[in-house]
Design a protein around this motif. Structure first.
Motif, short mmCIF file in Angstrom:
data_model
loop_
_atom_site.label_atom_id
_atom_site.label_comp_id
_atom_site.label_asym_id
_atom_site.label_seq_id
_atom_site.Cartn_x
_atom_site.Cartn_y
_atom_site.Cartn_z
N PRO A 2 0.74 -1.40 -0.21
CA PRO A 2 0.07 -0.02 0.06
C PRO A 2 0.56 1.55 0.09
CG PRO A 2 -0.27 -0.95 1.89
CD PRO A 2 0.59 -2.34 0.95
N SER A 3 0.13 2.45 -0.66
CA SER A 3 1.29 3.65 -0.87
C SER A 3 0.20 4.46 0.23
CB SER A 3 1.13 4.44 -2.21
OG SER A 3 1.94 5.01 -2.03
N PHE A 4 1.48 5.49 0.56
CA PHE A 4 0.42 6.15 1.39
C PHE A 4 1.44 7.99 1.11
CE2 PHE A 4 0.12 2.39 3.57
CZ PHE A 4 -1.06 2.62 4.72
N ARG A 5 1.14 8.89 1.83
CA ARG A 5 1.83 9.81 1.42
C ARG A 5 1.71 10.95 3.12
NH1 ARG A 5 -0.48 13.62 -2.39
NH2 ARG A 5 -3.11 14.23 -1.66
N ALA A 6 2.23 11.24 3.25
CA ALA A 6 2.51 11.96 4.51
C ALA A 6 3.00 13.80 4.34
CB ALA A 6 3.67 12.17 5.88
N THR A 7 2.08 15.13 4.11
CA THR A 7 2.47 15.79 4.21
C THR A 7 2.46 17.36 5.36
OG1 THR A 7 1.12 15.49 2.49
CG2 THR A 7 1.94 18.13 3.04
N LEU A 41 8.24 19.38 -2.53
CA LEU A 41 8.04 21.00 -1.73
C LEU A 41 7.40 21.03 -2.80
CD1 LEU A 41 8.74 23.01 -0.04
CD2 LEU A 41 10.46 23.90 -1.70
N ASP A 42 6.04 21.93 -2.00
CA ASP A 42 5.06 22.74 -2.48
C ASP A 42 5.14 24.29 -1.93
OD1 ASP A 42 4.29 21.02 -5.07
OD2 ASP A 42 3.58 20.49 -2.90
N ILE A 43 4.75 24.80 -2.18
CA ILE A 43 4.39 25.93 -1.87
C ILE A 43 2.77 26.71 -1.86
CG2 ILE A 43 5.08 29.21 -1.77
CD1 ILE A 43 7.07 27.26 -1.37
N VAL A 44 2.17 26.37 -0.77
CA VAL A 44 0.78 26.41 -0.53
C VAL A 44 0.68 27.90 -0.37
CG1 VAL A 44 -1.48 25.56 -0.22
CG2 VAL A 44 0.61 24.34 -1.06
N ALA A 45 -0.79 28.55 -0.46
CA ALA A 45 -0.44 30.17 -0.12
C ALA A 45 0.05 30.42 0.79
CB ALA A 45 -2.04 29.40 1.12
N GLY A 46 1.74 30.24 -0.23
CA GLY A 46 3.11 31.41 0.56
C GLY A 46 3.65 30.28 1.72
N THR A 47 3.37 29.41 2.17
CA THR A 47 3.55 28.18 2.97
C THR A 47 4.29 27.19 2.12
OG1 THR A 47 1.88 28.95 4.30
CG2 THR A 47 3.10 27.24 4.61
N PRO A 48 5.69 27.12 3.10
CA PRO A 48 6.59 26.01 1.86
C PRO A 48 5.64 24.56 2.53
CG PRO A 48 7.98 27.40 3.04
CD PRO A 48 6.20 27.39 3.79
N ARG A 49 5.64 23.64 2.45
CA ARG A 49 5.14 22.02 2.22
C ARG A 49 5.49 21.68 2.03
NH1 ARG A 49 -1.28 21.30 0.08
NH2 ARG A 49 -0.15 21.04 -1.98
N ILE A 50 5.98 20.20 2.69
CA ILE A 50 6.31 19.08 1.74
C ILE A 50 5.98 18.04 2.17
CG2 ILE A 50 8.85 19.54 2.62
CD1 ILE A 50 8.88 17.85 5.03
N THR A 51 5.66 16.82 1.71
CA THR A 51 5.19 15.60 0.83
C THR A 51 6.03 14.49 0.76
OG1 THR A 51 3.15 16.89 -0.23
CG2 THR A 51 3.96 14.22 -0.26
N VAL A 52 6.23 13.49 1.52
CA VAL A 52 6.58 11.96 1.69
C VAL A 52 6.15 11.53 1.31
CG1 VAL A 52 8.82 10.64 2.19
CG2 VAL A 52 8.90 13.05 2.97
#
Length: 101
Positions: A2-7, A41-52
């Protein structure tokens, strides 16, 4: 498997740490127990967000979800040594969709 992601939101760096350390620590924390498929790495509404994105060993559904939650918490604890964080979210891939845990 199974595949998961943590953000998780990154709200700041702790003194003496470089920005690239955040992703390195996140991937290492998850990768210590699971196969890491991807990270971004994404920038959402000016806030960095990482996803693994990662996989856990196939077993019983609830046990798989718990392993994913544990991996996400480990990632957050690791990141908090180098940065300050915001919301942590964990999701499971099912039928082409990411379903929150």
């Amino acid at each position: 498997m199974p595949s998961f992601r943590a953000t998780i939101q990154i709200t700041g760096l702790r003194p003496g740490h470089a920005p690239e350390e955040v992703m390195d620590v996140a991937v290492a924390a998850v990768g210590a127990a699971h196969v890491v498929e991807a990270n971004q790495l994404d920038i959402v509404a000016g806030t960095p967000r990482i996803t693994v994105r990662f996989m856990v060993e196939a077993s019983e559904y609830d046990a798989e979800n718990q392993l994913a939650r544990n991996a996400a918490v480990s990632m957050a604890h690791g990141i908090n040594t180098v940065a300050t964080t915001g919301a942590l979210r964990t999701a499971r891939r099912s039928a082409g969709k990411w379903l929150p845990l």
